[in-house]
Design a protein around this motif. Structure first.
Motif, PDB file in Angstrom:
ATOM      1  N   THR A 130       0.830  -1.208   0.000  1.00  0.00           N
ATOM      2  CA  THR A 130       0.000   0.000   0.000  1.00  0.00           C
ATOM      3  C   THR A 130       0.863   1.256   0.000  1.00  0.00           C
ATOM      4  O   THR A 130       0.576   2.209  -0.733  1.00  0.00           O
ATOM      5  CB  THR A 130      -0.965   0.007   1.209  1.00  0.00           C
ATOM      6  N   ASP A 148      -6.926   0.240   3.480  1.00  0.00           N
ATOM      7  CA  ASP A 148      -6.011   0.521   2.365  1.00  0.00           C
ATOM      8  C   ASP A 148      -6.687   1.415   1.324  1.00  0.00           C
ATOM      9  O   ASP A 148      -6.067   2.340   0.801  1.00  0.00           O
ATOM     10  CB  ASP A 148      -5.519  -0.780   1.722  1.00  0.00           C
ATOM     11  N   GLU A 164      -3.844  -4.565  -5.695  1.00  0.00           N
ATOM     12  CA  GLU A 164      -3.121  -4.969  -4.488  1.00  0.00           C
ATOM     13  C   GLU A 164      -3.817  -6.211  -3.949  1.00  0.00           C
ATOM     14  O   GLU A 164      -4.974  -6.157  -3.535  1.00  0.00           O
ATOM     15  CB  GLU A 164      -3.133  -3.862  -3.420  1.00  0.00           C
TER      16      GLU A 164
END
Ligand SMILES: Nc1nc2c(ncn2[C@@H]2O[C@H](COP(=O)(O)OP(=O)(O)O)[C@@H](O)[C@H]2O)c(=O)[nH]1
Ligand SMILES: [Mg+2]
Length: 225
Positions: A47, A75, A120
């Motif tokens: 992140t 995040d 991610e």
């Protein structure tokens, strides 16, 4: 369920995943979207790397992020501060993202407005390895606090990744991590793997990372031309 039945179910899930991933890949290719899938243990710096990447991009950059976590939208909230489209995928227990989750998260986005899509993945070096998300490249991150033996212990993800990013190199003076040995271990598993040593805190290696992205984008455009 007995083992052969479990095996059959697992194969069915993966082939369904591969079908959706192939459709996603075709859609990214058609629109010249570079999609990369960031994979690491929890806390390796995915992140923060994305935050620094977004922070450095001009606001005209056509970039978007999908970020996966088992719980919380922390995040996504961190990443949304930079003004680009960000969406959290909360997996409610699953240790990886799958292609259907990506398909669903993108369903109401206009993909013609995106050039680069960062994914991610959930923090885990094992489970995300098996799931194709339609990405152009998997990228593995390993921080210098995790030990230089990890490419040998988790060969699957190093074998499947185009790029390994060794993160938190600002901490090298304080930890007994041999960067050369980590590189060598990654090469033992995947001789052609590209590698970048990086600190998102100091900015060291960020140029190499943005150049890597630019080169992959250029390659994508020439492949589609
Ligand atoms: N010293 C140092 N800490 C970092 C670096 N990158 C991330 N961190 C820290 O490591 C922790 C986990 O980072 P995060 O980006 O949330 O990792 P993720 O779980 O992989 O997304 C946070 O406290 C970050 O500030 C770095 O380059 N250097
Ligand atoms: Mg994270």
């Amino acid at each position: 369920m007995n083992p052969p039945v479990i095996e059959k179910v697992a194969q069915k899930i993966l082939s369904e995943n591969d079908r959706i991933a192939a459709a996603l890949r075709a859609s990214f290719l058609q629109r010249h979207i570079l999609c990369v899938n960031l994979i690491s243990s929890p806390g390796s710096g995915k992140t923060l790397l994305l935050e620094k990447t977004l922070e450095a991009f001009p606001k005209t950059e056509r970039v978007a992020v999908l970020t996966g976590d088992i719980q919380t939208d922390n995040d996504a909230r961190r990443l949304a501060r930079y003004g680009f489209p960000v969406r959290q995928i909360t997996t409610a227990g699953a240790c990886h993202l799958d292609a259907r989750m990506i398909e669903k998260a993108l369903a109401d986005w206009d993909l013609s407005t995106i050039d680069t899509l960062f994914i991610e993945n959930v923090g885990n070096l094992v489970c995300p390895t098996a799931y194709d998300l339609g990405e152009e490249a998997k990228i593995v991150l390993l921080s210098v606090t995790e030990g230089e033996d990890k490419p040998l212990k988790y060969p699957g993800i190093f074998f499947k990744s185009d790029l390994a990013i060794f993160t938190k190199i600002d901490l090298l003076p304080f930890v007994p991590f041999q960067l050369d040995e980590a590189h060598e271990n990654a090469r033992k598993i995947h001789p052609g793997i590209e590698m970048i040593d990086l600190s998102a805190h100091t900015g060291q290696g960020m140029d190499a990372w943005t150049q890597w992205l630019a080169a992959r984008k250029a390659k994508r455009h020439s492949a589609c031309a």
